[in-house]
Design a protein around this motif. Structure first.
Motif, PDB file in Angstrom:
ATOM      1  N   ALA A 195       0.741  -1.207  -0.029  1.00  0.00           N
ATOM      2  CA  ALA A 195       0.027   0.062   0.057  1.00  0.00           C
ATOM      3  C   ALA A 195       0.885   1.150  -0.002  1.00  0.00           C
ATOM      4  O   ALA A 195       1.809   1.215   0.807  1.00  0.00           O
ATOM      5  CB  ALA A 195      -1.065   0.039   1.219  1.00  0.00           C
ATOM      6  N   HIS A 237      -7.434   3.965 -13.258  1.00  0.00           N
ATOM      7  CA  HIS A 237      -7.002   3.438 -11.928  1.00  0.00           C
ATOM      8  C   HIS A 237      -6.408   4.216 -10.778  1.00  0.00           C
ATOM      9  O   HIS A 237      -5.900   3.502  -9.796  1.00  0.00           O
ATOM     10  CB  HIS A 237      -6.413   1.979 -12.175  1.00  0.00           C
ATOM     11  CG  HIS A 237      -7.079   1.140 -13.250  1.00  0.00           C
ATOM     12  ND1 HIS A 237      -6.583   0.245 -14.237  1.00  0.00           N
ATOM     13  CD2 HIS A 237      -8.472   0.577 -13.162  1.00  0.00           C
ATOM     14  CE1 HIS A 237      -7.300  -0.224 -14.738  1.00  0.00           C
ATOM     15  NE2 HIS A 237      -8.492  -0.292 -14.151  1.00  0.00           N
ATOM     16  N   LEU A 251      -6.509   3.980  -7.083  1.00  0.00           N
ATOM     17  CA  LEU A 251      -6.093   3.077  -6.343  1.00  0.00           C
ATOM     18  C   LEU A 251      -4.837   3.312  -5.398  1.00  0.00           C
ATOM     19  O   LEU A 251      -4.603   2.892  -4.339  1.00  0.00           O
ATOM     20  CB  LEU A 251      -5.927   1.522  -7.313  1.00  0.00           C
ATOM     21  CG  LEU A 251      -6.943   0.939  -7.803  1.00  0.00           C
ATOM     22  CD1 LEU A 251      -6.530  -0.162  -8.800  1.00  0.00           C
ATOM     23  CD2 LEU A 251      -7.855   0.551  -7.058  1.00  0.00           C
ATOM     24  N   GLU A 284      -4.714   0.576  -1.593  1.00  0.00           N
ATOM     25  CA  GLU A 284      -5.036  -0.710  -2.091  1.00  0.00           C
ATOM     26  C   GLU A 284      -3.467  -1.212  -2.676  1.00  0.00           C
ATOM     27  O   GLU A 284      -2.457  -0.494  -3.093  1.00  0.00           O
ATOM     28  CB  GLU A 284      -5.656  -0.689  -3.550  1.00  0.00           C
ATOM     29  CG  GLU A 284      -7.318  -0.297  -3.437  1.00  0.00           C
ATOM     30  CD  GLU A 284      -8.067  -1.571  -3.017  1.00  0.00           C
ATOM     31  OE1 GLU A 284      -7.235  -2.652  -2.663  1.00  0.00           O
ATOM     32  OE2 GLU A 284      -9.163  -1.136  -2.882  1.00  0.00           O
ATOM     33  N   ARG A 285      -3.341  -2.391  -2.287  1.00  0.00           N
ATOM     34  CA  ARG A 285      -1.989  -3.120  -2.698  1.00  0.00           C
ATOM     35  C   ARG A 285      -2.128  -3.504  -4.105  1.00  0.00           C
ATOM     36  O   ARG A 285      -3.067  -3.967  -4.588  1.00  0.00           O
ATOM     37  CB  ARG A 285      -1.831  -4.206  -1.741  1.00  0.00           C
ATOM     38  CG  ARG A 285      -1.370  -4.006  -0.409  1.00  0.00           C
ATOM     39  CD  ARG A 285      -1.726  -5.082   0.287  1.00  0.00           C
ATOM     40  NE  ARG A 285      -1.320  -5.061   1.675  1.00  0.00           N
ATOM     41  CZ  ARG A 285      -1.581  -6.117   2.679  1.00  0.00           C
ATOM     42  NH1 ARG A 285      -2.216  -7.086   2.311  1.00  0.00           N
ATOM     43  NH2 ARG A 285      -0.809  -5.761   3.675  1.00  0.00           N
ATOM     44  N   VAL A 286      -0.926  -3.285  -4.860  1.00  0.00           N
ATOM     45  CA  VAL A 286      -1.265  -3.512  -6.399  1.00  0.00           C
ATOM     46  C   VAL A 286      -0.088  -4.477  -6.938  1.00  0.00           C
ATOM     47  O   VAL A 286       0.902  -4.799  -6.172  1.00  0.00           O
ATOM     48  CB  VAL A 286      -0.963  -2.156  -7.195  1.00  0.00           C
ATOM     49  CG1 VAL A 286      -2.086  -1.396  -6.822  1.00  0.00           C
ATOM     50  CG2 VAL A 286       0.252  -1.572  -7.041  1.00  0.00           C
ATOM     51  N   THR A 309      -5.269  -5.991  -7.990  1.00  0.00           N
ATOM     52  CA  THR A 309      -4.751  -5.675  -6.544  1.00  0.00           C
ATOM     53  C   THR A 309      -4.741  -7.094  -5.875  1.00  0.00           C
ATOM     54  O   THR A 309      -5.009  -7.949  -6.563  1.00  0.00           O
ATOM     55  CB  THR A 309      -6.160  -4.639  -6.072  1.00  0.00           C
ATOM     56  OG1 THR A 309      -7.394  -5.585  -6.049  1.00  0.00           O
ATOM     57  CG2 THR A 309      -6.283  -3.594  -6.560  1.00  0.00           C
ATOM     58  N   THR A 355      -4.604  -9.114  -1.936  1.00  0.00           N
ATOM     59  CA  THR A 355      -4.930  -8.924  -0.367  1.00  0.00           C
ATOM     60  C   THR A 355      -4.673 -10.343   0.013  1.00  0.00           C
ATOM     61  O   THR A 355      -4.166 -11.168  -0.634  1.00  0.00           O
ATOM     62  CB  THR A 355      -6.455  -8.886  -0.192  1.00  0.00           C
ATOM     63  OG1 THR A 355      -7.143  -9.573  -0.686  1.00  0.00           O
ATOM     64  CG2 THR A 355      -6.922  -7.374  -0.581  1.00  0.00           C
TER      65      THR A 355
END
Length: 362
Positions: free
Chosen positions: A276, A295, A298, A303-305, A315, A317
């Motif tokens: 993030a 995008h 994000l 958001e982790r990408v 993204t 998780t």
């Protein structure tokens, strides 16, 4: 003047950000090279370094925090960064005015009538004993003298006026801990460097050179977006004859170091998982070199990408020791395989080898 298209800029960014090839650098050198890592989410820098360094051991970063060689502090853009101690000492005073103005931008009405020089002196006196305090504890100790602003504005402003470090165990690998503040002078055993003359802005020059090394080629608007300072015009002017210039596809002037790497745009780019708020994205005003405009949100939403062919393509998780990937568009079979392989490696890293599960949503 040579025009660099987005793909050329993308490959330059990946190379400078250690995302084209993982580097064999000591952790402290990597933190310094990157100009610090954004760290308001305390565990995120570990993923950022895992994606950039070969054989990264998270214990090494934890040890640097505990040994006071890296410091958690508000700096660039007034966000919490994990920064090499030497850089904190050298750069903090150059950020003072920006830090103050960013707090005022949020709480100006609350802080009307507060003499900020008096508040800074009171904050320094309060913290002179070197005892760690939460922001709420700082504010409570000062509210008798300044009751009107309320604890949040008061605490935020004191931590902007007095250079503070956020102490471990916050930021230590796999450790949950609240924010406890102590003056940087107490934590590192010396005051931050005094402000230098801004006639040629030597600290600003150092920031420009470090930024271009890790993020260039870039426009002055990108530099401003990274550090939060107002473009550093005196520093840029003093350095201009030592720099090279390009144009991007929009016609903006881009500055760079003459010998810095600018790889062939067709250089293959491996899949990389970013944490993030990674500065590889946030360190630019024009982020189109790495993320599509559609995008862009994000990158500021935490958001982790996932980078595929160097660009934000998904993204990710973690759920029940499984890395779960949500593509933003269609992945080819080869891309899906590469994402799965890197996701398995990330799952193993995050679980100390206990899981290599990855799921790619359709």
């Amino acid at each position: 003047m040579t025009v660099l298209d987005n793909r050329a800029l993308n490959r330059a960014t990946l190379a400078r950000q250690l995302l084209l090839d993982r580097a064999d650098l000591p952790v402290l050198d990597a933190v310094a090279w990157l100009g610090g890592l954004q760290a308001q989410e305390p565990q995120e820098p570990y993923v950022g370094l895992w994606s950039r360094l070969r054989a990264f051991d998270p214990a090494a970063l934890s040890e640097l925090l505990l040994q006071r060689q890296v410091v958690r502090t508000h700096l660039m853009r007034r966000t919490v960064h994990l920064v090499a101690a030497a850089d904190v000492l050298a750069w903090r005073a150059r950020h003072d005015a920006m830090l103050r103005q960013r707090v005022l931008g949020v709480y100006r009405g609350d802080l009307d009538g507060v003499d900020l020089d008096e508040l800074a002196a009171a904050g320094r006196a309060l913290m002179a004993d070197g005892e760690p305090r939460t922001m709420a504890e700082i504010a409570r100790a000062l509210t008798d003298r300044w009751p009107a602003p309320g604890p949040r504005p008061l605490g935020e402003m004191v931590t902007a006026l007095v250079p503070m470090a956020q102490l471990p165990p916050r930021g230590v690998w796999r450790t949950r801990a609240g924010v406890r503040n102590v003056p940087i002078s107490s934590w590192l055993g010396r005051e931050v460097d005094p402000p230098a003359s801004e006639a040629s802005d030597p600290v600003g020059q150092a920031l420009v050179l470090r930024y271009l090394a890790a993020f260039g080629p870039a426009a002055t608007a990108d530099l401003r977006a990274w550090c939060g300072l107002a473009g550093l015009p005196a520093a840029v002017a003093a350095l201009r004859e030592t720099l090279v210039s390009f144009r991007d596809e929009r016609g903006r002037e881009l500055l760079d170091l003459p010998a810095a790497p600018r790889p062939d745009p067709d250089t293959p780019a491996p899949v990389r998982f970013l944490p993030a708020f990674d500065n590889a994205i946030l360190g630019y005003h024009d982020r189109s070199r790495i993320i599509d405009h559609a995008h862009r949100g994000l990158s500021v939403a935490g958001e982790r990408v996932v980078l595929v062919d160097g660009r934000v393509a998904a993204t990710w998780t973690v759920e029940e020791a499984t890395v779960r990937v949500a593509p933003l568009g269609r992945l080819s079979r080869a891309e899906g395989t590469a994402v799965a392989e890197q996701g398995e490696a990330l799952a193993s890293f995050l679980s100390d080898g206990g899981s290599d599960r990855v799921r790619i949503d359709n």
